[in-house]
Each structure stands twice: as structure tokens, then as C-alpha cells.
Design an enzyme around this catalytic site. Structure first.
Site, short mmCIF file in Angstrom:
data_model
loop_
_atom_site.label_atom_id
_atom_site.label_comp_id
_atom_site.label_asym_id
_atom_site.label_seq_id
_atom_site.Cartn_x
_atom_site.Cartn_y
_atom_site.Cartn_z
N GLY A 47 -3.07 9.08 -8.98
CA GLY A 47 -2.60 7.72 -9.29
C GLY A 47 -3.75 6.77 -9.57
O GLY A 47 -3.70 5.96 -10.51
N LYS B 250 3.50 1.52 -3.81
CA LYS B 250 2.92 0.75 -4.91
C LYS B 250 3.75 0.83 -6.20
O LYS B 250 3.74 -0.12 -6.98
CB LYS B 250 1.48 1.19 -5.19
CG LYS B 250 0.49 0.73 -4.13
CD LYS B 250 -0.94 1.06 -4.51
CE LYS B 250 -1.90 0.64 -3.41
NZ LYS B 250 -3.29 0.78 -3.81
N THR C 36 0.84 -1.20 0.00
CA THR C 36 0.00 0.00 0.00
C THR C 36 0.88 1.26 0.00
O THR C 36 2.10 1.18 -0.12
CB THR C 36 -1.02 -0.05 1.16
OG1 THR C 36 -1.95 1.02 0.97
CG2 THR C 36 -0.36 0.08 2.52
#
Ligand code: NAP
Length: 290
Positions: free
Chosen positions: A135, A72, A68
């Protein structure tokens, strides 16, 4: 819960922070229900220690990991292989053990698709308003393009970021499928049809629960369904505004569930039924309110 013994495998989450994660609820309940001898634990990885964490996990025979924020993308150089979807998105949230190291996958986007399917929301042939260009929005734009969206209109505060995503997706699809506008330029969209809107900004997330990225009723009158990726709170202001104006509104908690379910399926080879996934979802709701 699984009784830990000499044959127990470990899976876990690496990130910073990890203290508020729901992933142990997902995976430990799945292990218990499917009879796998697996435990899942969070690993708080300090800045600068990611490579050591991935190598250490491999050395310790850890079966699989979730990854996480903020790792990532940073984790990619430390993998032995990467799934094409994760490569294209540029973000990995699941590591699957292989003989030589970990193979990276992205289960966030397949998770969103499975959640949308559960909620009866289809992308095929839709003109879709995508709010945000961070993102997650970038990955969502790829996902929507891959799954038959007719058109994607990205509305973002910073149009340069949205344009970069549009260029990438248009190049990938070979079509001018994505267009970009400023947030308030939704007013220029054709009003003779209704849109699916995917909310991928962080506006409205706890503790700023009284905000939505667009607040005018006029916008919500243009959409038939609003899909918010935020899951805390479950009912964001965006969802409230959708429902107030007669549109369907869905939250991101099932996306969180299904990214976990798909990761679990990759680690174990098990297939998790929708019925079992819903039982785990109930446990997530209890944990959220605990
Ligand atoms: P990010 O990269 O930080 O992007 C944030 C986005 O929000 C950008 O488009 C940004 O616009 C916009 N934004 C932030 N503050 C704004 C403001 N005051 N006014 C207008 N726009 C604003 O975040 P991300 O990683 O993509 O995550 C986005 C959301 O997805 C988060 O809320 C997260 O909770 C959710 N998410 C859900 C799941 C799930 O499983 N359900 C998984 C991952 C993420 P600019 O480009 O102009 O800065």
C-alpha cells in the site's frame, strides 16, 4: 500541556491497534507550543465499528482525526469529501471537519516529501529504485512520479503487484516511467550510474531487525542514497548496509513526524516551522526510548 477547559477541542486517532502510536506526542506538543486549546487522544476502533466511530466523532464535534491501519481505505465511504491526492492514492490518514462531515486527506506522502527535503534528498531527475509494492509503495510511486522522478524501477518479491502499480502510474503520467523487476534482477540495471533507493517493504521492521530485503553489497554499491520508510528500529539493516557501502542512509521517523505536522496544519490553519518540528522530533525520540 494544554489545560483542559470548556473551550478545549479534541482531535484523535482511529485505528486498531493504536496503543503504540506516537501521534499524541506530536500533536499535544504542537498544541502546547502553538497555544491552541486542543487535546489529542487515541481511539481504539473495533472491527465493524468504523462508520459509527466517524459519525460519532462528527456528532461529538471532534475537530480532526488521523486514521491508521487497517482503516485508511475503508474510511473513504464515510467521508463527505476527499482531497484529490488522497483519492488518487486510495488512502486517507487525516480527517478534517467541515460543515457536512469530514474531508479526507493523505498527509503520509506530503510528509515523506517534507522529510526528504529536510534530509536533503531530492527526487527530481533521479532514477529511483523502489523496494516493495504494498500500500505504501503504491503511494510512494505516485509521489515520485509527481515530483519529477526520471524513472522508477520497482523491485518486489511478487511482480504481479508491482506491475499493477506500474500500470496505474504509467497510465496516470502518460509515460512509461515505471518498470518492474524481481528483487534479484537489480543486477540487470545499468551500473554506470548510482540510484536513489526507497525502501518500502516491511522487511527489517522490529522485531525482525536482522533482515533486509536485499542483503548483497553489490546492490548497495549501486545506490548513492537509501531512504527507508521503516522507523522502528531507526537504524535498520538496510540503512546499515547503505552506510557500510558508502551510501547515505535515512530512516522513516521524520516522515512520521511530518505527516503529523501537516495534519495539524490542516486542522488548525497554523503553519509549523521546521524549528518547531525539530523540537517535537526530539520529544518523539525521547518517547521512543521511554
Ligand atoms: P504492505 O502493504 O504489507 O506491503 C509489504 C511489502 O513488503 C510488500 O511489497 C511485500 O512483498 C514486502 N515483503 C514483506 N515481507 C517480505 C519478505 N519476507 N521478502 C520480500 N518482501 C517482503 O505494507 P505497507 O503498508 O506498504 O508498509 C510498508 C512499510 O512502510 C512498513 O514497514 C511500514 O512500517 C512503513 N511505513 C512507514 C510510515 C512512516 O510514517 N514512516 C508510514 C506508513 C508505513 P510482496 O508484495 O511480495 O508480499
Amino acid at each position: 500541556m494544554v489545560e483542559i477547559n470548556g473551550n478545549t477541542y479534541t482531535c484523535g486517532l482511529i485505528g486498531n491497534p493504536v496503543e503504540h502510536t506516537m501521534s499524541p506526542v506530536i500533536h499535544n506538543n504542537l498544541a502546547s507550543a502553538t497555544g491552541e486549546n486542543i487535546v489529542y487522544v487515541p481511539f481504539h476502533v473495533e472491527t465493524g465499528r468504523l462508520e459509527a466511530a466517524v459519525k460519532g466523532a462528527f456528532g461529538l464535534n471532534i475537530l480532526g482525526m488521523n486514521v491508521t491501519v487497517p482503516y485508511k481505505s475503508d474510511v473513504i465511504p464515510f467521508l463527505s469529501d476527499i482531497d484529490p491526492l488522497a483519492q488518487r492514492i486510495g488512502a486517507v490518514n487525516t480527517l478534517v471537519r467541515t460543515e457536512n462531515g469530514y474531508k479526507g486527506y493523505n498527509t503520509d506522502m506530503p510528509g515523506l516529501l517534507r522529510a526528504m527535503k529536510h534530509d536533503g534528498v531530492s527526487v527530481e531527475g533521479e532514477q529511483i529504485i523502489l523496494l516493495g509494492a504494498g500500500g505504501v509503495a503504491r503511494a510512494v510511486a505516485m509521489l515520485l512520479a509527481d515530483n519529477g522522478a526520471e524513472k522508477i524501477i520497482i523491485l518486489n518479491r511478487t511482480t504481479e503487484k508491482a506491475q499493477k502499480i506500474a500500470d496505474e502510474v504509467n497510465e496516470y503520467t502518460g509515460k512509461e516511467i515505471v518498470e518492474v523487476k524481481k528483487l534479484d534482477e537489480y543486477k540487470s540495471l545499468a551500473s554506470d550510474r548510482k540510484y536513489l533507493a526507497v525502501q518500502a517493504t516491511s522487511v527489517g521492521m522490529y522485531p525482525n531487525v536482522d533482515e533486509a530485503v536485499i542483503e548483497e553489497d553489490e546492490f548497495y554499491n549501486m545506490i548513492h542514497t537509501g531512504y527507508d520508510l521503516i522507523f522502528n528500529p531507526l537504524e535498520t539493516k538496510f540503512i546499515k548496509l547503505c552506510r557500510k557501502n558508502g551510501a547515505n542512509g535515512f530512516h522513516g521517523y521524520r516522515m512520521l513526524l511530518y505527516q503529523g505536522v501537516i495534519a495539524y496544519e490542516l486542522w488548525t490553519g497554523d503553519s509549523v516551522s521546521d524549528e518547531l518540528a525539530e523540537q517535537v522530533y526530539e520529544k518523539m525520540l525521547v518517547a521512543m526510548n521511554a
